[in-house]
Each structure stands twice: as structure tokens, then as C-alpha cells.
Design an enzyme around this catalytic site. Structure first.
Site, PDB file in Angstrom:
ATOM      1  CG  LEU A   1       3.949   6.303  -3.234  1.00 30.45           C
ATOM      2  CD1 LEU A   1       4.482   6.729  -1.871  1.00 30.45           C
ATOM      3  CD2 LEU A   1       5.008   6.511  -4.310  1.00 30.45           C
ATOM      4  CB  SER A   2      -0.010   1.073  -2.732  1.00 24.35           C
ATOM      5  OG  SER A   2       0.627   1.315  -1.514  1.00 24.35           O
TER       6      SER A   2
ATOM      7  CG  ASN B   1      -4.198   0.877  -2.570  1.00 25.41           C
ATOM      8  OD1 ASN B   1      -5.239   1.319  -3.058  1.00 25.41           O
ATOM      9  ND2 ASN B   1      -3.748   1.259  -1.382  1.00 25.41           N
TER      10      ASN B   1
ATOM     11  CB  SER C   1      -2.920   3.781  -4.011  1.00 31.56           C
ATOM     12  OG  SER C   1      -1.627   4.058  -4.468  1.00 31.56           O
TER      13      SER C   1
ATOM     14  CG  ASN D   1      -1.370  -1.900   6.996  1.00 26.48           C
ATOM     15  OD1 ASN D   1      -1.927  -0.936   6.499  1.00 26.48           O
ATOM     16  ND2 ASN D   1      -1.762  -3.135   6.768  1.00 26.48           N
TER      17      ASN D   1
ATOM     18  CD  GLU E   1       2.025  -5.183   3.780  1.00 31.13           C
ATOM     19  OE1 GLU E   1       1.282  -4.195   3.859  1.00 31.13           O
ATOM     20  OE2 GLU E   1       3.138  -5.156   3.205  1.00 31.13           O
TER      21      GLU E   1
ATOM     22  NE  ARG F   1       0.470  -4.125  -0.300  1.00 31.62           N
ATOM     23  CZ  ARG F   1       0.242  -2.878   0.121  1.00 31.62           C
ATOM     24  NH1 ARG F   1       0.783  -2.444   1.239  1.00 31.62           N
ATOM     25  NH2 ARG F   1      -0.556  -2.079  -0.539  1.00 31.62           N
TER      26      ARG F   1
ATOM     27  CG  HIS G   1      -3.484  -5.059   3.515  1.00 33.69           C
ATOM     28  ND1 HIS G   1      -3.445  -3.687   3.630  1.00 33.69           N
ATOM     29  CD2 HIS G   1      -2.193  -5.467   3.494  1.00 33.69           C
ATOM     30  CE1 HIS G   1      -2.175  -3.285   3.673  1.00 33.69           C
ATOM     31  NE2 HIS G   1      -1.412  -4.339   3.584  1.00 33.69           N
TER      32      HIS G   1
ATOM     33  CG  ASP H   1      -7.623  -4.795   6.387  1.00 31.84           C
ATOM     34  OD1 ASP H   1      -7.432  -4.609   5.172  1.00 31.84           O
ATOM     35  OD2 ASP H   1      -7.108  -4.065   7.279  1.00 31.84           O
TER      36      ASP H   1
ATOM     37  CB  CYS I   1      -6.919   0.910   6.625  1.00 32.32           C
ATOM     38  SG  CYS I   1      -7.440  -0.121   5.276  1.00 32.32           S
TER      39      CYS I   1
HETATM   40  O1  SUG Z   1      -0.463   0.143   2.092  1.00 29.28           O
HETATM   41  N1  SUG Z   1      -2.005   3.016   0.854  1.00 29.28           N
HETATM   42  C1  SUG Z   1      -1.943   1.985   1.858  1.00 29.28           C
HETATM   43  C2  SUG Z   1      -3.325   1.606   2.324  1.00 29.28           C
HETATM   44  C3  SUG Z   1      -3.264   0.685   3.505  1.00 29.28           C
HETATM   45  C4  SUG Z   1      -4.598   0.131   3.844  1.00 29.28           C
HETATM   46  N2  SUG Z   1      -4.528  -0.703   4.996  1.00 29.28           N
HETATM   47  C5  SUG Z   1      -5.274  -1.795   5.206  1.00 29.28           C
HETATM   48  N3  SUG Z   1      -5.984  -2.362   4.268  1.00 29.28           N
HETATM   49  N4  SUG Z   1      -5.222  -2.328   6.391  1.00 29.28           N
HETATM   50  C6  SUG Z   1      -1.206   0.771   1.323  1.00 29.28           C
HETATM   51  O2  SUG Z   1      -1.395   0.417   0.146  1.00 29.28           O
HETATM   52  C7  SUG Z   1      -1.025   4.668  -0.649  1.00 29.28           C
HETATM   53  C8  SUG Z   1       0.095   5.669  -0.639  1.00 29.28           C
HETATM   54  C9  SUG Z   1       0.214   6.428  -1.941  1.00 29.28           C
HETATM   55  O3  SUG Z   1      -0.073   5.864  -2.988  1.00 29.28           O
HETATM   56  O4  SUG Z   1       0.655   7.593  -1.906  1.00 29.28           O
HETATM   57  C10 SUG Z   1      -0.895   3.655   0.450  1.00 29.28           C
HETATM   58  O5  SUG Z   1       0.186   3.431   0.955  1.00 29.28           O
END
Ligand code: SUG
Length: 415
Positions: A20-21, A24, A27, A99, A161, A193, A229, A231, A346
Site C-alpha cells: 500500500l505504500s 516504501n 512494502s 508515526n 508523519e 510525506r 521517512h 528515520d 518505526c
Molecule cells: O507507512 N508501511 C509503513 C511503514 C512505516 C514505517 N515507519 C517509520 N519509518 N517510522 C508505511 O509505509 C505498509 C503497508 C502495506 O503495504 O500493506 C506500510 O504501511
């Protein structure tokens, strides 16, 4: 006594890989794979237990209600709807509590209270649904208004975020620190973001002293490489900023700006020649918990993936052989979270406060860890395949699992 408490997100029973991201890399790479919610949540518990033993204090936050029926209704789903829209309402993404909010400890704020602003997470649908429930939970955990102030999320369209783009440097938790907000600029291949104005709104609401507040731009190349992010490429603790040398748009300018506000700054910089940006993002070396142990030494809690990377572990061994401020590097297994782009950092929200002012139901001890683990082992699904998302039977079991945990922790009011 003010102390830093890590509030880890308990991995929810609907943990899944839906891709979903955008931006990322983990993901995207693991989209469509089966997930293992029970193992994921137990990995998170093991990390919490380790830090409880190291630090003597550990907090947690609970999974949010999923599937989110309000969102499912609002999306007017039918057979033409892309599966990612349905999956958004099932996401367990609230586990990444870095987050959840931005936190300014009491010594930094004008009214002497610890301020928390729930993050709006507006860039991604599956995350934008989080904040009202997150805020509701923060109001219970930090409900003592003599010590805490909880704010609504920043209004859209300024993406916020939370603590993932915020760092604090300080000489001690009892004295004012310097808060560093890191924002991105749009225009690259992936979304930026964190909006600069969101960071500035949070700083003003929290009543931060402008002389002790620094705003820095993320390196657009880092965002393009998958550092969605800040971090993912930098972390701070005490006087130390641990960072990749390509984290910020103007690396030297960033150090100069922080040092102007915080002269004691100690930078531990990893050069690209030792660890490329890509390898740093793949292994999450910087998505680490940089802890001050009771002995005064600093320890870095990193994902296991770091130990398996010759370049990252080579740098770690060289660093440990020197005499820098980080004296221990401790790998932990959070692979289920890592596969969705969430490392040890995270998974935790840092709140500097007096533990006696926190609702004790959110604080962990060994007995409570046993209790939580037993509920997870009994009720969390062992495996979720992408085709299960949307099924009534899975919905019933993830709803029942979460309610069993709330009951066990005497927190049914969050149901
Ligand atoms: O927002 N992954 C989160 C990971 C968050 C990491 N947080 C920090 N770096 N602080 C995001 O991208 C994946 C969900 C999915 O693909 O099903 C997701 O939301």
C-alpha cells in the site's frame, strides 16, 4: 523524574502485505506475500522484553480496530474496486507508532507540559484513517492534563508523519532540548510525506522556543531511494546524531544549523563509501533504537538484516573498535515488520515523561508481557493470504482477537 519511555505498537491481528505504500521499497517488494500476524506480534513482544530488561521501563500502544467499517462504507466497494482500497481498511499499520504522533517533552514547551500531536498521515489512505483512533488512545494513556496536552492532527493537505521525521537532542531529559524537524519537498518519483508547514504548525502548537527548534530538508535523493521517512536514514539520542551522509539536502548545512542551537552535538556519520544509501535502506541500519543504558553507555538496537550485510556489519565492527559514543550494537528479529518497511525505530514512540503520570495499563512488566503473549498465541491468526482480505470469517477472528487483548488489559473502553 523524567525518563524516556518507548511505547511500542503491538502488531495487530490483521497484519498483511498489500503493497500500500508507494515509495516504501519493502512494502512494494513483499506485496501479495502471505503474512504471519502471530509471529509478527511475538517478534514485537520479544523486542519489548529485551528493552524492558535493558531499561527497566517499556510502554505499548494497542492495535486500532480493523477492518475499519467506517472506511469500508465510505469507499462504496464493489467488484470493480481495486483490491488495495479494500486492503486499506484492513491495514495493521498503526503498529508503527513512530508515526502515531510528534512528542515534545515538558522541558521544551512553553506551558511545561508534554505535548503530543497525532499525525494526520494524509499521504496514504491506509494510514490517514489512523489518527482519530490514535488520538483517542493517547487521551487515555496520557490523560493526565496537568502533565500532557494532546492535539488533533494538523489539517490537510499538509502531510504529517509524526515522530519519524522529528529528532530531539538534549544534555539530559530534565533540561530543555533542541527539536529537529525534517521535511521533504514534493517533485521526486516518490511522495514526500512530511510537509514543512506541518512541522512548523506542530512546533508552534507545542510552544517550542524558536531558538531551540531547527527545520531541515530531507535529501530528495534519499526519498527517491526509498527513505520515505527521515528515520530510515538518521536517528538521534542525547547529544548524538547517528546519520547517513546522504540524509539531508544540505548535509553540512544541517549539522551547522543543529550545532548553532545545540553546540554539544556529536555526529556519528556513516559515509556512502562504507554503506550505500540503498544498503542502508535495505537493512534499516538507521531505523534503530539508539538507547542510553543505565550505565550511561549508548546501545543501538538494529534489525537482524544489518548483521547479514557485509558492508553494514563491517562498518559496525569498525565503529565498535573505535571510541565513539555508541558502545553496543544489538540485532533483533522484527522480520515480519521489516517486510512492510518497519524496523525497530518505526515500532516505537518515544515519550519523555514521569512514568507515574502515565496510565499504568499502558506500561509493560514481565507478567503483563506473559499475558499479552498468551492472548496473541491464542487468538492472532497464524497466517493471512492476500485472498483472505475481505472475508467475513477473517474479519470476525481479527475483531475477536483485538477485543480479547483489550479485555485482558482492562482497556475494553477502547473497543
Ligand atoms: O507507512 N508501511 C509503513 C511503514 C512505516 C514505517 N515507519 C517509520 N519509518 N517510522 C508505511 O509505509 C505498509 C503497508 C502495506 O503495504 O500493506 C506500510 O504501511
Amino acid at each position: 523524574m523524567l525518563t524516556e519511555i518507548n511505547f511500542d505498537g503491538i502488531v495487530g491481528p490483521s497484519h498483511n502485505y498489500a503493497g500500500l505504500s508507494l515509495g516504501n521499497i519493502a512494502s512494494a517488494n513483499n506485496a501479495g506475500d502471505p503474512s504471519f500476524p502471530r509471529a509478527a506480534a511475538l517478534q514485537g513482544m520479544a523486542k519489548m522484553r529485551g528493552n524492558l530488561a535493558r531499561l527497566g521501563v517499556q510502554g505499548f500502544l494497542l492495535p486500532l480496530p480493523r477492518p475499519n467499517h467506517g472506511l469500508l462504507d465510505a469507499l462504496a466497494l464493489d467488484e470493480t474496486t481495486p483490491p488495495q482500497l479494500r486492503a486499506a481498511a484492513w491495514s495493521a499499520s498503526s503498529m508503527w507508532t513512530a508515526n502515531a504522533a510528534t512528542v515534545s517533552p515538558a522541558p521544551d514547551t512553553a506551558d511545561g507540559r508534554c505535548h503530543l500531536t497525532a499525525a494526520n498521515l494524509v499521504t496514504m489512505l491506509h494510514r490517514a484513517q489512523e489518527w482519530p483512533d490514535t488520538k483517542r488512545q493517547l487521551e487515555v494513556a496520557f490523560g493526565d492534563t496537568r502533565h500532557f496536552a494532546i492535539h488533533d492532527a494538523v489539517p490537510p493537505t499538509f502531510g504529517d508523519e509524526g515522530a519519524a521525521n522529528h529528532m530531539r537532542l538534549c544534555e539530559s531529559h530534565e533540561t530543555p532540548g533542541v527539536e529537529v524537524f525534517v521535511y521533504g519537498k514534493t517533485g521526486g518519483r516518490f511522495p514526500a510525506r512530511q510537509h514543512e508547514q506541518a512541522s512548523r504548525i506542530v512546533a508552534r502548537r507545542h510552544g517550542l522556543d524558536p531558538a531551540r527548534t531547527v527545520f531541515i530538508e530531507q535529501n530528495p535523493d534519499a526519498i527517491a531511494a526509498g527513505a520515505f521517512h527521515n528515520d530510515v536514514v538518521a536517528v538521534a539520542n542525547g547529544r548524538v546524531l547517528f546519520t547517513h551522509d546522504e540524509a539531508f539536502a544540505d548535509q553540512q548545512g544541517a549539522y551547522d544549523a543543529i550545532r548553532a542551537a545545540f553546540p554539544a552535538l556529536e555526529v556519528v556519520e556513516v559515509p556512502s563509501s562504507a554503506v550505500t544509501l540503498q544498503e542502508a535502506i535495505r537493512t534499516y541500519l538507521f531505523n534503530a533504537q539508539l538507547l542510553t543504558l543505565p550505565s550511561g553507555e549508548m546501545a543501538l538496537i538494529v534489525p537482524e538484516e544489518c548483521r547479514e550485510s557485509p558492508s553494514v556489519w563491517g562498518w559496525v565492527e569498525t565503529m565498535l573498535a573505535g571510541n565513539g559514543p555508541i558502545r553496543q550494537v544489538i540485532p533483533v528479529d522484527v522480520r515480519q515488520s521489516m517486510a512492510n518497511g518497519g524496523g525497530p525505530a518505526c515500532l516505537r514512540l518515544r515519550v519523555v515523561c514521569d512514568p507515574a503520570t502515565v496510565d499504568p495499563r499502558f506500561l509493560l512488566d514481565e507478567a503483563k508481557a506473559d499475558l499479552i503473549e498468551s492472548v496473541i498465541a491464542r487468538t492472532w491468526p497464524e497466517q493471512i493470504d492476500p485472498s483472505d482480505i475481505g472475508s467475513d470469517s477473517l474479519a470476525a477472528s481479527v475483531i475477536a482477537a483485538r477485543l480479547a487483548l483489550l479485555d485482558a488489559l482492562d482497556l475494553a473502553q477502547l473497543g
